[in-house]
Design a protein around this motif. Structure first.
Motif, PDB file in Angstrom:
ATOM      1  N   ARG A  36      57.999  19.114  77.296  1.00  0.00           N
ATOM      2  CA  ARG A  36      57.114  20.275  77.323  1.00  0.00           C
ATOM      3  C   ARG A  36      57.878  21.474  76.762  1.00  0.00           C
ATOM      4  N   TYR A  37      57.292  22.088  75.747  1.00  0.00           N
ATOM      5  CA  TYR A  37      57.949  23.217  75.099  1.00  0.00           C
ATOM      6  C   TYR A  37      57.471  24.537  75.701  1.00  0.00           C
ATOM      7  N   GLU A  38      58.401  25.467  75.849  1.00  0.00           N
ATOM      8  CA  GLU A  38      58.065  26.778  76.387  1.00  0.00           C
ATOM      9  C   GLU A  38      57.309  27.607  75.347  1.00  0.00           C
ATOM     10  N   ARG A  39      56.593  28.582  75.837  1.00  0.00           N
ATOM     11  CA  ARG A  39      55.946  29.553  74.964  1.00  0.00           C
ATOM     12  C   ARG A  39      56.645  30.887  75.159  1.00  0.00           C
ATOM     13  N   GLY A  40      57.064  31.460  74.087  1.00  0.00           N
ATOM     14  CA  GLY A  40      57.782  32.726  74.191  1.00  0.00           C
ATOM     15  C   GLY A  40      58.312  33.122  72.835  1.00  0.00           C
ATOM     16  N   ILE A  41      58.697  34.362  72.708  1.00  0.00           N
ATOM     17  CA  ILE A  41      59.118  34.889  71.420  1.00  0.00           C
ATOM     18  C   ILE A  41      60.366  34.201  70.875  1.00  0.00           C
ATOM     19  N   ARG A  42      61.213  33.658  71.758  1.00  0.00           N
ATOM     20  CA  ARG A  42      62.445  33.016  71.311  1.00  0.00           C
ATOM     21  C   ARG A  42      62.276  31.519  71.014  1.00  0.00           C
ATOM     22  N   PRO A  56      53.656  27.784  56.540  1.00  0.00           N
ATOM     23  CA  PRO A  56      54.855  27.711  57.386  1.00  0.00           C
ATOM     24  C   PRO A  56      54.985  26.346  58.049  1.00  0.00           C
ATOM     25  N   VAL A  57      56.212  25.990  58.414  1.00  0.00           N
ATOM     26  CA  VAL A  57      56.499  24.674  58.984  1.00  0.00           C
ATOM     27  C   VAL A  57      55.610  24.370  60.177  1.00  0.00           C
ATOM     28  N   HIS A  58      55.449  25.340  61.083  1.00  0.00           N
ATOM     29  CA  HIS A  58      54.712  25.057  62.316  1.00  0.00           C
ATOM     30  C   HIS A  58      53.223  24.808  62.073  1.00  0.00           C
ATOM     31  N   GLU A  59      52.734  25.118  60.871  1.00  0.00           N
ATOM     32  CA  GLU A  59      51.339  24.832  60.542  1.00  0.00           C
ATOM     33  C   GLU A  59      51.208  23.641  59.594  1.00  0.00           C
ATOM     34  N   SER A  60      52.014  23.615  58.559  1.00  0.00           N
ATOM     35  CA  SER A  60      51.853  22.575  57.538  1.00  0.00           C
ATOM     36  C   SER A  60      52.426  21.221  57.947  1.00  0.00           C
ATOM     37  N   LEU A  61      53.502  21.199  58.735  1.00  0.00           N
ATOM     38  CA  LEU A  61      54.087  19.915  59.125  1.00  0.00           C
ATOM     39  C   LEU A  61      53.195  19.149  60.108  1.00  0.00           C
ATOM     40  N   PRO A  62      52.684  19.771  61.194  1.00  0.00           N
ATOM     41  CA  PRO A  62      51.748  19.039  62.047  1.00  0.00           C
ATOM     42  C   PRO A  62      50.521  18.557  61.273  1.00  0.00           C
ATOM     43  N   ALA A  81      53.665  25.205  68.613  1.00  0.00           N
ATOM     44  CA  ALA A  81      52.501  24.559  68.014  1.00  0.00           C
ATOM     45  C   ALA A  81      52.310  23.147  68.564  1.00  0.00           C
ATOM     46  N   LEU A  82      53.405  22.451  68.821  1.00  0.00           N
ATOM     47  CA  LEU A  82      53.323  21.085  69.334  1.00  0.00           C
ATOM     48  C   LEU A  82      52.893  21.065  70.799  1.00  0.00           C
ATOM     49  N   GLY A  83      53.333  22.059  71.565  1.00  0.00           N
ATOM     50  CA  GLY A  83      52.958  22.110  72.971  1.00  0.00           C
ATOM     51  C   GLY A  83      53.750  21.138  73.815  1.00  0.00           C
ATOM     52  N   GLU A  84      53.571  19.868  73.573  1.00  0.00           N
ATOM     53  CA  GLU A  84      54.336  18.835  74.262  1.00  0.00           C
ATOM     54  C   GLU A  84      54.345  17.561  73.430  1.00  0.00           C
ATOM     55  N   ARG A  85      55.314  16.700  73.700  1.00  0.00           N
ATOM     56  CA  ARG A  85      55.413  15.398  73.024  1.00  0.00           C
ATOM     57  C   ARG A  85      55.751  14.360  74.083  1.00  0.00           C
ATOM     58  N   ARG A  86      54.962  13.304  74.136  1.00  0.00           N
ATOM     59  CA  ARG A  86      55.290  12.181  75.010  1.00  0.00           C
ATOM     60  C   ARG A  86      55.929  11.101  74.147  1.00  0.00           C
ATOM     61  N   VAL A  87      57.163  10.760  74.491  1.00  0.00           N
ATOM     62  CA  VAL A  87      57.934   9.808  73.698  1.00  0.00           C
ATOM     63  C   VAL A  87      58.135   8.521  74.495  1.00  0.00           C
ATOM     64  N   PHE A 138      53.149   3.753  64.540  1.00  0.00           N
ATOM     65  CA  PHE A 138      53.514   5.008  65.190  1.00  0.00           C
ATOM     66  C   PHE A 138      53.375   4.848  66.697  1.00  0.00           C
ATOM     67  N   LEU A 139      54.419   5.224  67.411  1.00  0.00           N
ATOM     68  CA  LEU A 139      54.448   5.094  68.868  1.00  0.00           C
ATOM     69  C   LEU A 139      54.285   6.439  69.563  1.00  0.00           C
ATOM     70  N   VAL A 140      54.563   7.510  68.829  1.00  0.00           N
ATOM     71  CA  VAL A 140      54.378   8.867  69.345  1.00  0.00           C
ATOM     72  C   VAL A 140      53.077   9.406  68.756  1.00  0.00           C
ATOM     73  N   GLY A 141      52.269  10.048  69.568  1.00  0.00           N
ATOM     74  CA  GLY A 141      50.969  10.529  69.116  1.00  0.00           C
ATOM     75  C   GLY A 141      51.060  11.599  68.039  1.00  0.00           C
ATOM     76  N   ALA A 142      50.040  11.633  67.188  1.00  0.00           N
ATOM     77  CA  ALA A 142      49.954  12.642  66.139  1.00  0.00           C
ATOM     78  C   ALA A 142      49.390  13.940  66.708  1.00  0.00           C
ATOM     79  N   PRO A 143      49.638  15.073  66.065  1.00  0.00           N
ATOM     80  CA  PRO A 143      49.029  16.343  66.503  1.00  0.00           C
ATOM     81  C   PRO A 143      47.504  16.240  66.497  1.00  0.00           C
ATOM     82  N   ASP A 144      46.883  16.925  67.425  1.00  0.00           N
ATOM     83  CA  ASP A 144      45.421  16.881  67.535  1.00  0.00           C
ATOM     84  C   ASP A 144      44.754  17.591  66.355  1.00  0.00           C
ATOM     85  N   VAL A 145      43.595  17.076  65.956  1.00  0.00           N
ATOM     86  CA  VAL A 145      42.771  17.711  64.931  1.00  0.00           C
ATOM     87  C   VAL A 145      41.549  18.323  65.606  1.00  0.00           C
TER      88      VAL A 145
END
Length: 286
Positions: A22-28, A216-222, A35-41, A119-126
């Motif tokens: 689970r990724y934090e939300r914050g300026i740093r 930007p990476v956080h938009e185009s990569l997902p 953008a990912l929010g969380e990843r279940r691996v 693929f074993l890890v889920g893709a970003p939601d559309v």
């Protein structure tokens, strides 16, 4: 609910069959993490675990995924910077003993190795969308659409008109990070031959070009990962789908790009290090 190990920008929850990040939300926090929010691996997606010294009194716990296990990393194709790697957990050095315990626990549970067949890890939601320099890209899970901007699109793209590509028409994607020279997202078509796919992405109606503040990476990569995952799901047996494969270019095109890069270098717009690095990258594509 399993044990939780919290670090900078993320917390890892260790469960019986997976690691939930689970990724934090914050300026740093890096924008990609937000953008990912969380990843279940799933554990079967993990090839190894490392624990190494970090910078400024930190240690880094990292899971190494099996090739082909995660559409995000397949699309990234090794282009993410160290600080943008979503599978690194940075911790204060005083937590090294605890991190080492969890690393050992994880290693003891790993059984799979080699490339993953799916693929074993889920893709970003559309749905997903982002603005490139020359157009807007959108994906609804079934179709990728490019709508050109009159201020940035080439005459070739205007002549071709706005584009729509069904997932079934595609064989893969090619993502070049916007953080390097000439970033872009190109769709690889199943029925395309070399003559159908222009070497220059700014002339290719199946590609959008990135630029300063665009793609930007956080938009185009997902986005690229979601398309790649959908393509893989549609392919027979989920195999033989190129993942961010960069085709060999025409030597004349490479020479022209090196010349342009040299002009930017002479004008002081590109540093010596950036010039040398990009020139080597272009020559490697011959």
């Amino acid at each position: 609910m399993g044990d939780v190990l919290a670090g900078f920008h993320a917390a890892w929850e260790f469960e019986s069959d997976s690691v939930l990040i689970r990724y934090e939300r914050g300026i740093r926090t890096p924008k990609l993490f937000q953008a990912l929010g969380e990843r279940r691996v799933p554990l079967e997606a993990i090839a190894g675990v490392t624990l190494t010294p970090g910078r400024r009194g930190t240690v880094v716990l990292r899971v190494e995924l099996r090739p082909g296990a995660d559409p995000l990393m397949e699309a990234a194709a090794g282009q993410l910077k160290e600080g943008g790697d979503p599978y690194r957990l940075v911790l204060p050095a005083e937590r090294e003993t605890l991190a080492e315990y969890y690393a050992d626990e994880l290693r003891a549970q790993l059984k799979a190795s080699g490339a993953a067949d799916e693929f074993l890890v889920g893709a970003p939601d559309v749905p997903l969308s982002f603005k490139a320099y020359d157009g807007k890209a959108s994906f609804d899970g079934e179709n990728v659409r490019f709508r050109w901007f009159w201020t940035g699109a080439s005459s070739a793209k205007w002549k071709a008109g706005d584009q729509s590509f069904a997932v079934a028409e595609l064989s893969g994607v090619e993502w070049r990070s916007p953080e390097v020279f000439e970033g872009h997202l190109r769709l690889l078509r199943r029925d395309a031959v070399d003559a159908d796919q222009p070497a220059q992405v700014d002339h290719d109606p199946a590609a959008v070009v990135f630029g300063l503040g665009y793609g930007p990476v956080h938009e185009s990569l997902p986005f690229a990962a979601a398309v790649l995952s959908a393509v893989r799901d549609r392919s027979a047996g989920g195999a033989a789908v190129p993942a961010a494969a960069v085709p060999r270019r025409d030597p004349a095109d490479i020479a022209e790009r090196i010349r342009h890069l040299g002009e930017l270098h002479q004008a002081g717009l590109v540093t010596d290090e950036e010039f040398s690095s990009k020139k080597a990258e272009l020559l490697a594509e011959l």
